[in-house]
Design an enzyme around this catalytic site. Structure first.
Site, PDB file in Angstrom:
ATOM      1  N   GLU A 111       9.059  10.539  25.393  1.00 53.71           N
ATOM      2  CA  GLU A 111      10.458  10.818  25.710  1.00 53.71           C
ATOM      3  C   GLU A 111      10.535  11.770  26.910  1.00 53.71           C
ATOM      4  O   GLU A 111      10.506  13.006  26.727  1.00 53.71           O
ATOM      5  CB  GLU A 111      11.158  11.467  24.511  1.00 53.71           C
ATOM      6  CG  GLU A 111      11.287  10.562  23.315  1.00 53.71           C
ATOM      7  CD  GLU A 111      12.556  10.856  22.518  1.00 53.71           C
ATOM      8  OE1 GLU A 111      13.299   9.914  22.248  1.00 53.71           O
ATOM      9  OE2 GLU A 111      12.805  12.033  22.194  1.00 53.71           O
TER      10      GLU A 111
ATOM     11  N   ASN B 217      17.662   8.210  16.236  1.00 54.89           N
ATOM     12  CA  ASN B 217      17.692   9.648  15.957  1.00 54.89           C
ATOM     13  C   ASN B 217      19.136  10.103  16.126  1.00 54.89           C
ATOM     14  O   ASN B 217      19.632  10.180  17.247  1.00 54.89           O
ATOM     15  CB  ASN B 217      16.752  10.375  16.931  1.00 54.89           C
ATOM     16  CG  ASN B 217      16.852  11.887  16.806  1.00 54.89           C
ATOM     17  OD1 ASN B 217      17.458  12.408  15.870  1.00 54.89           O
ATOM     18  ND2 ASN B 217      16.255  12.597  17.756  1.00 54.89           N
ATOM     19  N   TRP B 218      19.771  10.394  15.000  1.00 54.04           N
ATOM     20  CA  TRP B 218      21.197  10.743  15.054  1.00 54.04           C
ATOM     21  C   TRP B 218      21.451  12.177  15.499  1.00 54.04           C
ATOM     22  O   TRP B 218      22.595  12.574  15.694  1.00 54.04           O
ATOM     23  CB  TRP B 218      21.847  10.494  13.679  1.00 54.04           C
ATOM     24  CG  TRP B 218      22.092   9.048  13.380  1.00 54.04           C
ATOM     25  CD1 TRP B 218      21.810   7.977  14.197  1.00 54.04           C
ATOM     26  CD2 TRP B 218      22.679   8.506  12.193  1.00 54.04           C
ATOM     27  NE1 TRP B 218      22.183   6.809  13.585  1.00 54.04           N
ATOM     28  CE2 TRP B 218      22.722   7.099  12.356  1.00 54.04           C
ATOM     29  CE3 TRP B 218      23.170   9.054  11.008  1.00 54.04           C
ATOM     30  CZ2 TRP B 218      23.243   6.255  11.383  1.00 54.04           C
ATOM     31  CZ3 TRP B 218      23.690   8.214  10.027  1.00 54.04           C
ATOM     32  CH2 TRP B 218      23.726   6.834  10.224  1.00 54.04           C
ATOM     33  N   LYS B 219      20.400  12.981  15.580  1.00 51.00           N
ATOM     34  CA  LYS B 219      20.557  14.400  15.960  1.00 51.00           C
ATOM     35  C   LYS B 219      21.639  15.042  15.078  1.00 51.00           C
ATOM     36  O   LYS B 219      21.737  14.695  13.902  1.00 51.00           O
ATOM     37  CB  LYS B 219      20.847  14.503  17.463  1.00 51.00           C
ATOM     38  CG  LYS B 219      19.807  13.715  18.286  1.00 51.00           C
ATOM     39  CD  LYS B 219      19.868  13.948  19.758  1.00 51.00           C
ATOM     40  CE  LYS B 219      18.773  13.127  20.432  1.00 51.00           C
ATOM     41  NZ  LYS B 219      18.702  13.343  21.882  1.00 51.00           N
TER      42      LYS B 219
ATOM     43  N   GLU C 121      14.151  18.807  21.859  1.00 51.06           N
ATOM     44  CA  GLU C 121      15.241  19.752  21.560  1.00 51.06           C
ATOM     45  C   GLU C 121      14.741  20.938  20.734  1.00 51.06           C
ATOM     46  O   GLU C 121      14.957  22.083  21.145  1.00 51.06           O
ATOM     47  CB  GLU C 121      16.421  18.993  20.942  1.00 51.06           C
ATOM     48  CG  GLU C 121      17.125  18.182  22.038  1.00 51.06           C
ATOM     49  CD  GLU C 121      17.782  16.878  21.587  1.00 51.06           C
ATOM     50  OE1 GLU C 121      17.948  16.681  20.381  1.00 51.06           O
ATOM     51  OE2 GLU C 121      18.114  16.055  22.466  1.00 51.06           O
TER      52      GLU C 121
ATOM     53  N   GLY D 223      19.630  11.626  26.994  1.00 50.49           N
ATOM     54  CA  GLY D 223      21.060  11.923  27.026  1.00 50.49           C
ATOM     55  C   GLY D 223      21.670  11.958  28.415  1.00 50.49           C
ATOM     56  O   GLY D 223      22.785  12.433  28.599  1.00 50.49           O
TER      57      GLY D 223
ATOM     58  N   SER E 272      17.746   7.494  26.805  1.00 52.23           N
ATOM     59  CA  SER E 272      18.843   6.653  27.307  1.00 52.23           C
ATOM     60  C   SER E 272      18.620   5.155  27.076  1.00 52.23           C
ATOM     61  O   SER E 272      19.082   4.330  27.868  1.00 52.23           O
ATOM     62  CB  SER E 272      19.111   6.942  28.791  1.00 52.23           C
ATOM     63  OG  SER E 272      19.561   8.270  28.954  1.00 52.23           O
TER      64      SER E 272
ATOM     65  N   GLY F 240      18.731   7.756  20.814  1.00 44.99           N
ATOM     66  CA  GLY F 240      19.686   8.792  20.418  1.00 44.99           C
ATOM     67  C   GLY F 240      21.093   8.234  20.385  1.00 44.99           C
ATOM     68  O   GLY F 240      21.494   7.534  19.446  1.00 44.99           O
ATOM     69  N   GLY F 241      21.859   8.481  21.440  1.00 49.53           N
ATOM     70  CA  GLY F 241      23.281   8.136  21.497  1.00 49.53           C
ATOM     71  C   GLY F 241      23.616   6.717  21.070  1.00 49.53           C
ATOM     72  O   GLY F 241      24.566   6.496  20.302  1.00 49.53           O
TER      73      GLY F 241
ATOM     74  N   HIS G 167      10.137  17.019  18.837  1.00 49.51           N
ATOM     75  CA  HIS G 167      11.187  16.545  19.746  1.00 49.51           C
ATOM     76  C   HIS G 167      11.476  17.640  20.782  1.00 49.51           C
ATOM     77  O   HIS G 167      11.379  18.827  20.489  1.00 49.51           O
ATOM     78  CB  HIS G 167      12.454  16.204  18.943  1.00 49.51           C
ATOM     79  CG  HIS G 167      13.461  15.452  19.758  1.00 49.51           C
ATOM     80  ND1 HIS G 167      14.300  16.093  20.655  1.00 49.51           N
ATOM     81  CD2 HIS G 167      13.742  14.131  19.854  1.00 49.51           C
ATOM     82  CE1 HIS G 167      15.048  15.168  21.251  1.00 49.51           C
ATOM     83  NE2 HIS G 167      14.731  13.983  20.789  1.00 49.51           N
TER      84      HIS G 167
HETATM   85  P1  13P Z   1      19.299   9.355  24.072  1.00 45.83           P
HETATM   86  O1  13P Z   1      18.965   7.958  23.637  1.00 45.83           O
HETATM   87  O2  13P Z   1      20.677   9.793  23.685  1.00 45.83           O
HETATM   88  O3  13P Z   1      18.944   9.592  25.493  1.00 45.83           O
HETATM   89  O4  13P Z   1      18.325  10.324  23.199  1.00 45.83           O
HETATM   90  C1  13P Z   1      16.967  10.066  23.162  1.00 45.83           C
HETATM   91  C2  13P Z   1      16.340  10.929  22.148  1.00 45.83           C
HETATM   92  O5  13P Z   1      16.224  12.130  22.305  1.00 45.83           O
HETATM   93  C3  13P Z   1      15.866  10.288  20.908  1.00 45.83           C
HETATM   94  O6  13P Z   1      15.087  11.143  20.156  1.00 45.83           O
END
Ligand code: 13P
Length: 247
Positions: free
Chosen positions: A165, A9-11, A98, A171, A204, A225-226, A96
Site C-alpha cells: 500500500e 478495510n472500512w477504517k 495509519e 485515499g 485508491s 478502503g473508500g 497499516h
Molecule cells: P483507499 O482505497 O481509500 O485508498 O484506502 C486504501 C487503504 O488504506 C486500504 O487499507
C-alpha cells in the site's frame, strides 16, 4: 495456485445499523462469486459481531483492523486475538500506514502483532509501503524491504497476506500504475521467499481500476478502503473480470 483475496478495510466508518444495511445489499453481490477468490471485510471492532452475523452463510470472511500482541492484560483500548476469534474473525490487518503514522507503531510491534495473530490461527495481512518523499528519494525498495524483513521475522509465509500500500496512493484517488504495483508485489514475494505467498495491492482501488490490477501476474488481490464502503461498488470489485488468457 495462489487464490485471489479481495479485502475491504472500512477504517473508522460504519456503525452497526450501516453494517447491517451494507450486508443486506452485498449478499446479492456475492451470490455467484467465482471460486477462484476469497472476499474479506474488516469493519470497525464494534461492528464485527453484527457484520459477522449478517453475512453468515455467504463466502465473506471477517477481518479485524488490528490485533494486540498479548492475549489479555492492562492495555486500555486494545482488542486481543481470542476476543476476535469469539466472533468468527479469521484475518487481522497489521502494520497499516495509519496506525504506523498516528500511533507510531513500530516494525517490532507490528511483528509481535503478526506473530500473535498466527499463533491464534488468524491470518495476518501485513501492510507495507513507502511515502511520497521516500519514493521521490528513490528509497522505495529499501523501505519496503525493511518493513517486510522486520515485520515478518518468525512468521510462516503459508498463512500470511502481504499488502503493498503506497502511502501516496491511499485515499488520494492516485492509484499506483498497475505495472509498477506489479513490480513491487513481485519484489515483495521474492523478499518473503515463498512463491506461494499472497501479495495484494492497496491504494485508491476502485471499480474502474480493478480489472487491470487483477490482470497483473504478481498481484493476488487488493485491499480496498473508500470503495469498499458501498456494497455495489465493492460488489463490482469482488466480481472483477480478467480477460481470458491473462492470469
Ligand atoms: P483507499 O482505497 O481509500 O485508498 O484506502 C486504501 C487503504 O488504506 C486500504 O487499507
Amino acid at each position: 495456485m495462489r487464490k485471489a483475496v479481495i479485502a475491504g478495510n472500512w477504517k473508522m466508518h460504519m456503525n452497526c445499523a450501516e453494517a447491517r444495511a451494507f450486508a443486506h445489499t452485498f449478499r446479492g453481490q456475492v451470490e455467484n462469486l467465482p471460486e477462484d477468490r476469497q472476499v474479506v471485510i474488516a469493519p470497525p471492532y464494534l461492528a464485527i459481531p453484527t457484520l459477522s452475523e449478517a453475512l453468515r452463510g455467504t463466502p465473506v470472511a471477517i477481518a479485524a483492523q488490528n490485533v494486540h500482541w498479548d492475549k489479555k492484560g492492562a492495555y486500555t483500548g486494545m482488542v486481543s486475538a481470542p476476543m476476535l476469534l469469539e466472533h468468527g474473525v479469521t484475518h487481522a490487518i497489521v502494520g497499516h500506514s495509519e496506525p504506523r503514522k498516528y500511533y507510531s507503531e513500530t516494525d517490532e510491534q507490528i511483528n509481535l502483532r503478526a506473530r500473535t495473530a498466527q499463533i491464534y490461527g488468524l491470518i495476518p495481512i501485513l501492510c507495507v509501503g513507502e511515502s511520497l518523499d521516500q519514493r521521490e528519494a528513490r528509497e522505495t525498495e529499501r523501505v519496503i524491504h525493511r518493513q517486510v524483513e522486520q515485520g515478518l521475522e518468525g512468521i510462516a509465509p503459508d498463512r500470511l497476506i502481504v499488502a503493498y500500500e503506497p502511502i501516496w496512493a491511499i485515499g488520494t484517488g492516485k492509484s499506483c500504475a498497475a505495472e509498477e504495483a506489479n513490480r513491487i508485489c513481485g519484489l515483495i514475494r521474492g523478499w518473503v521467499g515463498d512463491p506461494e505467498v499472497i501479495v495484494q495491492y492497496g491504494g485508491s482501488v476502485n471499480p474502474a481500476t480493478i480489472d487491470d490490477l487483477m490482470a497483473q501476474p504478481e498481484i493476488d488481490g487488493v485491499l480496498v478502503g473508500g470503495a469498499s464502503l458501498d456494497p455495489i461498488s465493492f460488489g463490482r470489485i469482488v466480481n472483477y473480470q480478467v480477460p481470458v488468457g491473462v492470469s
